[in-house]
Design a protein around this motif. Structure first.
Motif, PDB file in Angstrom:
ATOM      1  N   LYS A   1       0.845  -1.193   0.000  1.00  9.08           N
ATOM      2  CA  LYS A   1       0.000   0.000   0.000  1.00  9.08           C
ATOM      3  C   LYS A   1       0.878   1.240   0.000  1.00  9.08           C
ATOM      4  O   LYS A   1       2.015   1.220   0.465  1.00  9.08           O
ATOM      5  N   GLY A   2       0.316   2.343  -0.475  1.00 14.95           N
ATOM      6  CA  GLY A   2       1.010   3.614  -0.391  1.00 14.95           C
ATOM      7  C   GLY A   2       2.052   3.797  -1.483  1.00 14.95           C
ATOM      8  O   GLY A   2       2.125   3.042  -2.455  1.00 14.95           O
ATOM      9  N   SER A   3       2.882   4.838  -1.326  1.00 11.22           N
ATOM     10  CA  SER A   3       3.908   5.165  -2.316  1.00 11.22           C
ATOM     11  C   SER A   3       4.909   4.021  -2.441  1.00 11.22           C
ATOM     12  O   SER A   3       5.360   3.469  -1.443  1.00 11.22           O
ATOM     13  N   PHE A   4       5.240   3.701  -3.678  1.00 11.71           N
ATOM     14  CA  PHE A   4       6.132   2.571  -3.907  1.00 11.71           C
ATOM     15  C   PHE A   4       6.703   2.677  -5.309  1.00 11.71           C
ATOM     16  O   PHE A   4       6.016   3.111  -6.230  1.00 11.71           O
ATOM     17  N   VAL A   5       7.979   2.311  -5.489  1.00 12.26           N
ATOM     18  CA  VAL A   5       8.602   2.426  -6.804  1.00 12.26           C
ATOM     19  C   VAL A   5       9.164   1.097  -7.285  1.00 12.26           C
ATOM     20  O   VAL A   5       8.906   0.668  -8.406  1.00 12.26           O
ATOM     21  N   PHE A   6       9.897   0.410  -6.434  1.00 15.60           N
ATOM     22  CA  PHE A   6      10.735  -0.693  -6.894  1.00 15.60           C
ATOM     23  C   PHE A   6      10.349  -1.998  -6.216  1.00 15.60           C
ATOM     24  O   PHE A   6      10.158  -2.042  -5.002  1.00 15.60           O
ATOM     25  N   ASP A   7      10.266  -3.087  -6.994  1.00 18.08           N
ATOM     26  CA  ASP A   7       9.988  -4.383  -6.384  1.00 18.08           C
ATOM     27  C   ASP A   7      11.262  -5.228  -6.275  1.00 18.08           C
ATOM     28  O   ASP A   7      11.684  -5.578  -5.190  1.00 18.08           O
TER      29      ASP A   7
END
Length: 362
Positions: free
Chosen positions: A76-82
């Motif tokens: 959830k929320g702000s996220f860029v990289f997995d």
């Protein structure tokens, strides 16, 4: 115009401990550290993955390691990289990496079979999720894309080729707007010709053979204005695979090879978009060869050239060829003028003959 991507030039991550990061990526995984620069509060290190593909790290003392999470788990929320996935040749390489990670105390998954590739999953000391993957032979996703998204609501999402008209048509950058601004690290490198990646000479240990002692000096060359037909004739008559491209001062500006010529016969994105069936007509590709012969060398040549300095060790030249999967590379002098060409067979022959001479003296 079709954009020719050459791979991921580099990814950039952050670490609070560059020492531990170097130990993991260089000493445990075996990636060569090729570039390190910085000053207090700003440091960046680059590790070579393959060819010219690199992974890099900024050292930021206030950054905290990522809390481990399973690759691909939703958040959830702000996220860029997995996660980052790094290719390896085969499953034996996966077993090897698994054993190294386990011995060093880093968690590693079993090998997971994804159908067209196999993977193992782990984490680096910064908590960055890493995947190592190898292809499964027999599954060529370029020619046979597999679209199995059960949640897709339209064919648009599962069309393999770029769909035109989605973005405004770009305007070419004007000559007056083509400005290159100096950035971090520029002062560490000497000026070199824009089109040539030259391996600069290094000190040679006493007794080591130099490139100048082994190379061929009589080299067939071409210019950007010559036709592909003239190049094809030279390649066929002299039984060679390509020619260096030089300017009026004999400076190396590119290379044209059989691969470059054949590549011009292959369909690009535009052809796929306009007529996918025609783009897979292999007889039509062969028939277009006559038109390719009319093109100029400048239209098809590779402007980014790997070369070697004339005073470099021959084994450095061999290492360059091995790194880039070449069998021969051009040789240049201090002014980047073409001086000759050297091949793997030249190097092997020279080393073999020296061994014979040394054996006879023993």
């Amino acid at each position: 115009m079709k954009t020719e991507f050459t791979g991921i030039h580099h990814t950039a991550f952050a670490t609070h401990d560059i020492n531990l990061t170097v130990k993991f990526w260089r000493d445990l995984l075996g990636m060569r550290l090729v570039y390190a620069y910085g000053s207090p509060g700003y440091r960046q290190y680059f590790f070579l993955v393959s060819g010219n593909n690199r992974i890099s790290f900024f050292e930021w003392h206030d950054v905290e390691p990522i809390r481990p999470r399973r690759h691909g788990d939703p958040v959830k929320g702000s996220f860029v990289f997995d996660h980052i996935a790094i290719g390896v040749p085969d499953k034996n390489a996966l077993w090897d990496i698994m054993s190294r990670l386990d011995a060093a105390g880093f968690h590693c998954s079993d090998i997971i079979d994804h159908g067209c590739f196999l993977s193992i999953y782990s984490y680096d000391p910064n908590g960055i999720p890493i995947e190592f993957s190898c292809e499964v032979p027999g599954h060529d996703l370029f020619w046979n894309p597999v679209m199995k998204d059960l949640a897709a609501t339209s064919d648009f999402l599962t069309e393999p080729n770029p769909v035109p008209g989605q973005w405004p048509k770009p305007e070419p950058v004007s000559e007056e707007e083509r400005v290159i601004v100096p950035g971090e690290g520029k002062d560490f490198f000497p000026e070199t010709p824009d089109r040539t990646n030259v391996s600069t000479p290094t000190s040679v240990a006493e007794g080591a053979m130099k490139v100048r002692d082994v190379m061929h000096r009589g080299v067939y060359t071409t210019t950007v204005n010559d036709t592909i037909r003239s190049v094809a004739e030279t390649i066929a008559n002299e039984k060679i695979s390509g020619l260096p491209v030089v300017d009026e001062n004999n400076r190396l500006v590119g290379v044209i090879s059989e691969k470059d010529i054949l590549k011009a016969l292959l369909p690009g994105y535009t052809q796929f978009l306009e007529d996918p069936a025609q783009a897979l007509d292999f007889h039509a590709m062969e028939s277009s060869y006559g038109g390719v012969l009319q093109k100029s060398v400048g239209e098809l040549m590779s402007p980014s050239v790997i070369s070697i300095g004339i005073d470099a060790p021959v084994m450095k030249a061999a290492a360059q060829m091995d790194l880039h999967s070449f069998r021969r590379i051009p040789v240049v002098d201090q002014d980047c003028r073409l001086a000759g060409i050297i091949s793997l067979s030249d190097i092997h022959h020279a080393i073999f003959m020296r061994e014979l001479e040394d054996a006879s003296d023993r």
